[in-house]
Design a protein around this motif. Structure first.
Motif, PDB file in Angstrom:
ATOM      1  N   SER A 119     -38.029   3.600  45.479  1.00  0.00           N
ATOM      2  CA  SER A 119     -37.353   4.875  45.192  1.00  0.00           C
ATOM      3  C   SER A 119     -35.941   4.676  44.649  1.00  0.00           C
ATOM      4  N   ALA A 120     -35.275   3.590  45.047  1.00  0.00           N
ATOM      5  CA  ALA A 120     -33.902   3.395  44.568  1.00  0.00           C
ATOM      6  C   ALA A 120     -33.859   3.162  43.064  1.00  0.00           C
ATOM      7  N   LEU A 121     -34.974   2.712  42.508  1.00  0.00           N
ATOM      8  CA  LEU A 121     -34.984   2.390  41.086  1.00  0.00           C
ATOM      9  C   LEU A 121     -35.661   3.477  40.252  1.00  0.00           C
ATOM     10  N   LEU A 122     -35.930   4.587  40.866  1.00  0.00           N
ATOM     11  CA  LEU A 122     -36.636   5.651  40.160  1.00  0.00           C
ATOM     12  C   LEU A 122     -35.671   6.735  39.708  1.00  0.00           C
ATOM     13  N   THR A 123     -35.989   7.367  38.588  1.00  0.00           N
ATOM     14  CA  THR A 123     -35.309   8.628  38.273  1.00  0.00           C
ATOM     15  C   THR A 123     -36.381   9.639  37.880  1.00  0.00           C
ATOM     16  N   HIS A 166     -37.193  -6.027  38.552  1.00  0.00           N
ATOM     17  CA  HIS A 166     -36.305  -5.421  39.552  1.00  0.00           C
ATOM     18  C   HIS A 166     -34.890  -5.957  39.414  1.00  0.00           C
ATOM     19  N   ILE A 167     -34.785  -7.281  39.228  1.00  0.00           N
ATOM     20  CA  ILE A 167     -33.465  -7.924  39.239  1.00  0.00           C
ATOM     21  C   ILE A 167     -32.720  -7.687  37.923  1.00  0.00           C
ATOM     22  N   ARG A 168     -33.423  -7.923  36.807  1.00  0.00           N
ATOM     23  CA  ARG A 168     -32.710  -7.883  35.518  1.00  0.00           C
ATOM     24  C   ARG A 168     -32.650  -6.493  34.915  1.00  0.00           C
ATOM     25  N   GLU A 169     -33.765  -5.769  34.993  1.00  0.00           N
ATOM     26  CA  GLU A 169     -33.778  -4.466  34.319  1.00  0.00           C
ATOM     27  C   GLU A 169     -33.589  -3.317  35.283  1.00  0.00           C
ATOM     28  N   LYS A 170     -33.449  -3.608  36.559  1.00  0.00           N
ATOM     29  CA  LYS A 170     -33.323  -2.582  37.609  1.00  0.00           C
ATOM     30  C   LYS A 170     -34.462  -1.566  37.476  1.00  0.00           C
ATOM     31  N   ARG A 173     -32.238  -6.168  48.915  1.00  0.00           N
ATOM     32  CA  ARG A 173     -31.314  -5.847  47.832  1.00  0.00           C
ATOM     33  C   ARG A 173     -32.030  -5.818  46.489  1.00  0.00           C
ATOM     34  N   ILE A 174     -33.089  -6.595  46.357  1.00  0.00           N
ATOM     35  CA  ILE A 174     -33.839  -6.533  45.091  1.00  0.00           C
ATOM     36  C   ILE A 174     -34.499  -5.160  44.928  1.00  0.00           C
ATOM     37  N   THR A 175     -35.122  -4.670  45.991  1.00  0.00           N
ATOM     38  CA  THR A 175     -35.803  -3.371  45.855  1.00  0.00           C
ATOM     39  C   THR A 175     -34.801  -2.213  45.830  1.00  0.00           C
ATOM     40  N   ASP A 176     -33.590  -2.446  46.288  1.00  0.00           N
ATOM     41  CA  ASP A 176     -32.566  -1.399  46.198  1.00  0.00           C
ATOM     42  C   ASP A 176     -31.856  -1.394  44.849  1.00  0.00           C
TER      43      ASP A 176
END
Lengths: 154, 588
Positions: free
Chosen positions: B528-532, B516-520, B465-468
């Motif tokens: 990849s889930a945290l990329l745009t 990852h947790i605070r700033e996503k 869930r952290i990496t997502d």
């Protein structure tokens, strides 16, 4: 060869001491690609053991499959160094070419696609095993070539 | 007459060495060339396979790298026939080459014959002094003296535990019981480690000889080699070598004409990582589920079928003949106070030269990564190295001057393990890395201990869930808590060390977890889930290449006008970034 012949050949070759249970199961897998309920029952009878205990041993080991497998079992290494080297693209190419997802077998029972943990070809990833044969330094193009070879050959 | 050797280890064959070998054979037959063609194992330069060595009439060695069948023909015509070495393909010869640094800091004991002799020939092993150590031992040494020599050498088990081998042998020798066994653990399974496979493929007799010496010292007449199913070539080599040794009377009854009997059987594993743990391995040989049991009693007292049993791994046994022949002092001259001798490291990941290197203990991480490994691929920055596989941990680049020995590595939270080094660069996300190793242990947990079976699953869920991008406040504390419980409530090494990858990344890279947790946000731009992805309007030429490449049809825009990415549709595959020739696509 019929299943009961395979089991009796294996038993003749290795014997029925408890120590020989794995070699016998491995032999059946080498011939049949997997261990059916009948195979497990046959081995249990030969070893004079409960079928549940034989199943318990078989299901512990990932190379002793208790689900039907194709003629060619493909095991793609999913460990960290292979992943870093581009394992995802290899998986995609395999799934696209075979029209199956990981864990599945093609309708013609020719190919089964699996993932496995480290196979020890870390410096030359991505790597995969097709039955007993190792392929390393894979690219999506190479994978398609390899599959076509098996499709044409068998 | 020249000798030509082709490396036919698995690494060579999978790189196409068999075809190279055939091409050379063909050329020899076609042109009736007077040369000896031989096969050999792996010399460690896996990154240069297929390797071909030409040894000329003056015994000068010329090693060529990346030899395709076509290149092989040229080498045959130019070098073998016309004495004109093909300089551009040489990786090692009398002349300096950029690859020389790969060998410069190495000291080869375990790998002494790898890539030099033909592993399928017992005669070649004997010609290099092979099987002299066992003969010397049988003639001149008491078992106690053998144990004394191994103890004084300081050799420690190379499989991960690092226990003093001589002391272990003594325990087994002193254990009560007339029947004793020895086992060679060839169930190498740590991600990133492959030295045992290479040793078995390239010099199997050195392992057999080491086992013979151990069997004599302990008083065992039967030995087992437990090899993993994923190593078909190593198993085939071993079977062949055992047959050769039997035929020569080196194995079986009255070995080398002495009163000593010793036979070796091979047991093949069936794909279970935990069987590398000694009590699980014993259960597996006995035909059971490969589940570890509580120790004590240790195998030295109660092992295979309840009898005293000594277990060492491949690399440990391969050191033994060398120690007998060269003396314990020569071995102990390498290394540090607490870690003697050399260690084989497997180099993999984002390193230029992947392969095997044997170095004295006490060498620094930087020396291995940069001097031997040639640094990081694609000129990127060295970030960390994962040592010891799933039981080990990530050591940051800032600690690159750390001397590698058992104590120093343990202090970092990692372990020496079997010597796998997975090198990471700036693009590797450390949370993702920890997730990888945890998925491995989760997958390979035998299920006996609750904390290993369920605890690792819970840890994996938290990491996922952290990496997502769904990490919560308190997740880091939860990970630490679970890690503590798993470490203290499991019976075998697999469970006890499973949290190490998470704990070390938390220790050295806490900011990555927090981002990852605070700033996503994934600082390595990897999750990849945290990329745009977006397109810089002023750099975009409107060529439409990215729109065509996009499998999700997420890119819109007219020709010669700036394009846009619809982030709601984008699947973050990165195809646009790869396709764009104007660097207009950016990853955030």
């Amino acid at each position: 060869m019929m299943l009961n012949e395979i089991v009796s050949t294996a038993v003749k070759k290795f014997g029925v001491g408890r120590e020989q249970l794995l070699p016998v199961l491995q032999y059946v897998v080498s011939q049949e690609k997997w261990l059916s309920e009948d195979a497990l029952l046959g081995v249990a009878r030969a070893f004079d053991m409960s079928a549940a205990e034989v199943y318990g041993v078989a299901s512990f080991y990932s190379f002793l499959d208790t689900k039907p497998r194709g003629d060619y079992v493909i095991r793609v290494c999913r460990t960290v160094s292979c992943d870093m080297a581009g394992k995802e693209a290899i998986m995609e190419a395999l799934e696209k070419t075979l029209h199956i997802s990981v864990g599945e077998t093609t309708a013609d029972r020719k190919f089964t696609l699996l993932e496995t943990n480290c196979m020890g070809w870390c410096a030359e990833g991505p790597a995969m095993l097709v039955n007993d044969y190792v392929y390393t330094g894979l690219t999506p193009e190479k994978v398609v070539d390899i599959l076509q070879g098996y499709m044409a050959g068998a | 007459m020249k000798t030509i050797k082709v490396g036919l280890g698995t690494c060579g064959v999978s790189a196409g060495a068999q075809k190279t070998y055939e091409a050379i054979k063909n050329e020899i037959e076609l042109q009736n060339i007077q040369a000896v063609l031989k096969e050999t194992g792996c010399n460690g330069m896996c990154y240069r396979e297929p390797l071909v060595e030409v040894i000329d009439e003056q015994k000068n060695s010329f090693v060529y790298g990346e030899v395709t069948p076509e290149k092989a023909k040229t080498i045959m015509n130019s070098h073998v026939l016309a004495d004109e070495p093909v300089a551009e393909w040489l990786v090692q010869s009398t002349r300096p080459s950029e690859d020389d640094t790969f060998f410069k800091k190495q000291n080869r004991i375990v790998l002494r014959n790898c890539g030099i002799i033909d592993p399928s020939s017992i005669t070649e092993y004997v010609a290099t002094g092979g099987y002299e150590a066992i003969q010397r031992v049988l003639k001149e040494y008491t078992p106690e003296r053998v144990i004394d020599v191994i103890t004084r050498s300081g050799l420690r088990g190379r499989g991960g535990g690092g226990f003093l081998s001589g002391v272990k042998w003594k325990f087994c020798r002193d254990a009560a019981g007339d029947k004793k066994y020895i086992i060679c653990n060839a169930d190498e399974g740590d991600p990133g480690a492959f030295m045992d496979r290479s040793t078995l493929e390239s010099d199997p007799h050195s392992v057999l000889e080491g086992m013979m010496i151990c069997a004599y010292a302990i008083g065992a007449e039967e030995g087992y080699i437990y090899a993993r199913a994923e190593y078909p070539k190593a198993v085939a080599r071993l079977k062949h070598s055992i047959r050769e040794a039997l035929a020569k009377g080196f194995l079986g009854k009255n070995i080398f004409g002495s009163p000593v009997n010793f036979s070796v059987k091979i047991k093949e594993g069936a794909g279970a990582f935990v069987c590398g743990e000694e009590t699980a391995l014993i259960a597996s040989i006995e035909g059971k589920r490969g589940m570890p049991r509580f120790r004590p009693p240790f195998p030295a007292n109660k092992g295979l079928w309840g009898k005293p049993t000594n277990i060492n791994n491949v690399e440990t046994y391969a050191n033994v003949p060398w120690i007998i022949m060269n003396g314990p002092e020569a071995f102990a001259a390498f290394g540090t106070d607490n870690s003697k001798g050399t260690k084989v490291f497997a180099l993999a990941g984002k390193i230029q030269r992947g392969g095997l290197a044997e170095v004295p203990m006490g060498i620094t991480i930087n020396e291995i990564v940069f001097d031997i490994g040639g640094g990081i691929k694609e000129g990127k920055k060295f970030k960390a190295v994962q040592m010891g596989g799933p039981s080990g941990g990530c050591i940051p680049a800032s600690m690159g001057d750390l001397q590698i020995d058992y104590q120093q590595i343990n202090r970092t939270g990692a372990i020496m393990g079997s010597g796998g080094l997975v090198v990471m660069d700036e693009s590797t996300c450390m949370v993702d890395m920890a997730k990888f190793f945890l998925r491995f242990t989760q997958d390979e947990s035998c299920g006996k201990c609750t904390f290993c079976r369920i605890g690792t699953k819970r840890m994996l869920e938290v990491l996922e869930r952290i990496t997502d991008g769904n990490g919560k406040e308190g997740d880091i504390e939860l990970l630490r808590h679970l890690a503590y419980e798993i470490r203290n409530n499991t019976i075998c090494g697999l469970g006890q060390t499973a949290p190490n990858p998470v704990l070390t990344t938390l220790k050295y890279f806490p900011e990555e977890y927090e981002a990852h947790i605070r700033e996503k946000r994934c600082p390595a731009h990897s999750c990849s889930a945290l990329l745009t992805y977006s397109i810089k309007a002023d750099a975009c030429k409107g060529c439409m290449a990215c729109a065509k490449a996009c499998p999700a049809e997420a890119i819109t825009g007219e020709k010669k006008k700036a394009h846009e990415i619809n982030t709601a549709v984008c699947i973050k595959c990165g195809k646009c970034l790869e396709t764009c020739k104007f660097n207009a696509v950016i990853k955030n």
